[in-house]
Structure formats: structure tokens, C-alpha cells
Design an enzyme around this catalytic site. Structure first.
Site, short mmCIF file in Angstrom:
data_model
loop_
_atom_site.label_atom_id
_atom_site.label_comp_id
_atom_site.label_asym_id
_atom_site.label_seq_id
_atom_site.Cartn_x
_atom_site.Cartn_y
_atom_site.Cartn_z
N HIS A 9 49.89 39.96 44.59
CA HIS A 9 48.89 40.08 43.53
C HIS A 9 48.76 38.79 42.71
CE1 HIS A 9 46.29 43.26 42.47
NE2 HIS A 9 46.99 43.88 41.53
N ASN A 49 45.19 44.57 35.51
CA ASN A 49 44.16 45.57 35.22
C ASN A 49 43.39 45.30 33.94
OD1 ASN A 49 45.24 46.72 37.49
ND2 ASN A 49 46.04 48.53 36.46
N ASP A 105 43.51 37.92 44.82
CA ASP A 105 43.98 38.44 46.10
C ASP A 105 42.99 39.45 46.68
OD1 ASP A 105 45.08 40.00 43.74
OD2 ASP A 105 45.50 41.42 45.34
N ASN A 158 41.27 46.00 40.63
CA ASN A 158 41.21 46.35 39.21
C ASN A 158 41.05 45.15 38.28
OD1 ASN A 158 41.24 49.12 39.58
ND2 ASN A 158 43.46 49.18 39.71
#
Length: 187
Positions: free
Chosen positions: A19, A66, A91, A112
Site C-alpha cells: 500500500h 482511507n 498502488d 479507498n
């Protein structure tokens, strides 16, 4: 001023995870030019520098993935950065490790961090570089656990190459129109 935002999660725990490839691209640019993220404001660490005659801001949001839009929008507003001058690096599960893909706009694709940025900016019309992290091969691994895991040794070289290519594409965008950069790096 142009703005390059690398998405990721803050903290050592997440530093080498899938991530965090967006942060890794920003870190590669910082390393190349001996810059530091020497400013912190609006939940983002950033620097402002000049490269190839172009003023550029590099940002790593410190909000966790997020909530990335919580950092990006206030910094854009504070520095009066137009959406046309923003490039987001993140990513992508749908690309295999080692692949990158540049796009001028698009949806969030289930990401997100991108969803948060779209929600905060009120538009999908921003440039992006997607960096492949692949999908889990075992059905027992959740997507969340997968993106928060480190790359395997077998993926390391491909990922390192894609991070360097993405950083090259970021630099190319400072000198050429984005469609030209897309044509070169989407091969």
C-alpha cells in the site's frame, strides 16, 4: 506549481508494504535530488523544490490511506494548486508487480485513498500513476492484509524497477505534457 502526491500509510510498520508504493516513489525522488520532506501542514508532510525549471511540491499524506483527501485538498487550496497540476501515485491490485500505468482521469477502482481524494476534490479529473502490486494468490488472504503486507523477495526487483520508472515519469511530467509522458511510460 505542480504537485506530486504519493499515497501510503504513515509509520515504520507500513514503510515497505504494498500500500506504500506511492510513498516509495516520493522517497525515490527525494533520494535522487537530496531533498527532505521538511514541511508539515494540514496532515501532510511535504517539500517544495525546483526541478527542470518547474516548481514542484512533493506530498506524503499522514492521514492513513482511507483519509488521503483530508491532507491533499487543504494543501492544494493553501498553495492555490490547480487540479490540472496534480499527479497522484498509488498502488493498484489489477496490475502485476513491476507494471505501471498512467492515466489522466478515472474512477477509484475500489481504492479507498483515491475514493477519499475524489470525494474531497469533487472530481475524478486528476492525473495518476498506478503501480502494480498484484492480487493475493491464496484465497485465504484478505485484500486488506495483502496490501498491508511486504512484497515477497521474488517481487522485490520488479517493484524496485517500477518505483524508479514511476519516479522517472513524474520527472518527465515536469518537462512535457502528460499525454506525451503517458505515451512513453504506458508502453
Amino acid at each position: 506549481m505542480k504537485c506530486i502526491v504519493g499515497l501510503g500509510n504513515p509509520g515504520k510498520k507500513y514503510k515497505h508494504t504494498r500500500h506504500n508504493v506511492g510513498f516509495m516513489v516520493i522517497d525515490e525522488l527525494l533520494r535522487r535530488h537530496q531533498w527532505d520532506l521538511n514541511k508539515s501542514k494540514f496532515k501532510g508532510d511535504y517539500t517544495i523544490a525546483t526541478l527542470h525549471g518547474e516548481k514542484v511540491m512533493l506530498i506524503e499524506p499522514q492521514t492513513f490511506m482511507n483519509l488521503s483527501g483530508d491532507a491533499v485538498r487543504p494543501l492544494m487550496e493553501y498553495y492555490n494548486i490547480d487540479i490540472a497540476d496534480v499527479l497522484i501515485v498509488f498502488d493498484d491490485l489489477d496490475l502485476s508487480p513491476g507494471r505501471i500505468r498512467l492515466r489522466q482521469k478515472g474512477g477509484h477502482g475500489g481504492h479507498n485513498g483515491i475514493r477519499s481524494i475524489i470525494d474531497h476534490l469533487g472530481t475524478k479529473e486528476f492525473k495518476r500513476i498506478r503501480i502494480g502490486v498484484g492480487r493475493p494468490t491464496a484465497s485465504t488472504i484478505s485484500i486488506v492484509n495483502y496490501v498491508l503486507s511486504d512484497f515477497s523477495k521474488g517481487e522485490a526487483d520488479d517493484v524496485s524497477d517500477s518505483i524508479k520508472r514511476a519516479a522517472d515519469a513524474c520527472e518527465a511530467w515536469l518537462q512535457a505534457p502528460f499525454p506525451e509522458v503517458m505515451n512513453e511510460y504506458n508502453q
